[in-house]
Design an enzyme around this catalytic site. Structure first.
Site: not given
Length: 240
Positions: A24, A43
């Site tokens: 998103r 990450r």
């Protein structure tokens, strides 16, 4: 840099929109920002900084859950001079009149999480969003002709909770999500401003739900409302 953010200090705007999903973040950067560039990928939590209607803004993914939001929002507030974060995400409705695709402005977040107690030694179970930001969001929603609903959200640490008494929790909260409590805890602790906009993605009443693709792509009204609201005023939302 922090253990979880590789950005330079100058890479991050004082104004941050914080979805949970890195996809998103990419969608917002590609479709709403000008001159956006990647400022974090540690990450897999992506962040882009760019311009929305001439105002510099960062879109930063929080990941899923209270602990993940707690890490990223703390580091942004504490080490990157971020003043304001608006979380945008999805929620499940507990109410008959809170329907799938409705946009919900959080006024308070209730949780049994120990996050705030661990942070401050205070055992508050209800934390409040910034009244200043919420006033701006309310005003902006009217200008955009967006029907906005408001209330208290249950911020849970357990997605699959077979023991949850829906009737009991729905007497306290209108809907459920998993990130707002630690964001508000950090904002309160560090004297920053935070709010939370949610699109209802599923209903415990009607059993209707959006697909993962619909969650990613069909939250445009909420995204626009968050962007318009956070860039309308200065970083401390002083012009109301």
């Amino acid at each position: 840099m922090t253990p979880h953010i590789e950005s330079k200090l100058t890479d991050i705007s004082p104004l941050v929109i914080m979805p949970g999903d890195p996809k998103r973040v990419e969608y917002i950067a590609n479709n709403y920002l000008n001159d956006a560039y990647l400022v974090n990928s540690v990450r897999g939590e992506l962040a882009y900084t760019g311009y929305y209607k001439g105002k510099r803004i960062t879109i930063f993914s929080s990941g899923m859950g209270i602990p993940s939001m707690g890490i990223y929002s703390y580091e942004l507030f504490k080490y990157y001079n971020v003043e304001t974060i608006i979380r945008i995400g999805s929620a499940g409705s507990y109410k008959e009149d809170l329907l799938v695709k409705d946009i919900f402005l959080v006024t308070s977040s209730y949780s049994n999480s120990p996050y705030y107690k661990d942070l401050t030694s205070k055992n508050d179970t209800t934390l409040y969003t910034s009244n200043d930001i919420n006033k701006v969001v309310e005003k902006t929603s009217k200008l955009l002709n967006i029907n906005l609903k408001e209330g208290q959200v249950y911020s849970t640490e357990t997605f699959y909770n077979d023991l949850l008494d829906i009737k009991e929790i729905s007497s306290l909260c209108d809907c459920v999500e998993m990130e707002s409590f630690s964001l508000l805890a950090n904002a309160k602790y560090l004297n920053k401003k935070a709010s939370c906009l949610l699109t209802i993605s599923d209903s415990f009443i009607t059993k209707e739900k959006l697909t993962s693709e619909e969650r990613e792509k069909n939250f445009n009204d909420m995204i626009t409302l968050a962007l318009e609201s956070i860039t309308t005023h200065n970083t401390r939302f002083s012009q109301l």
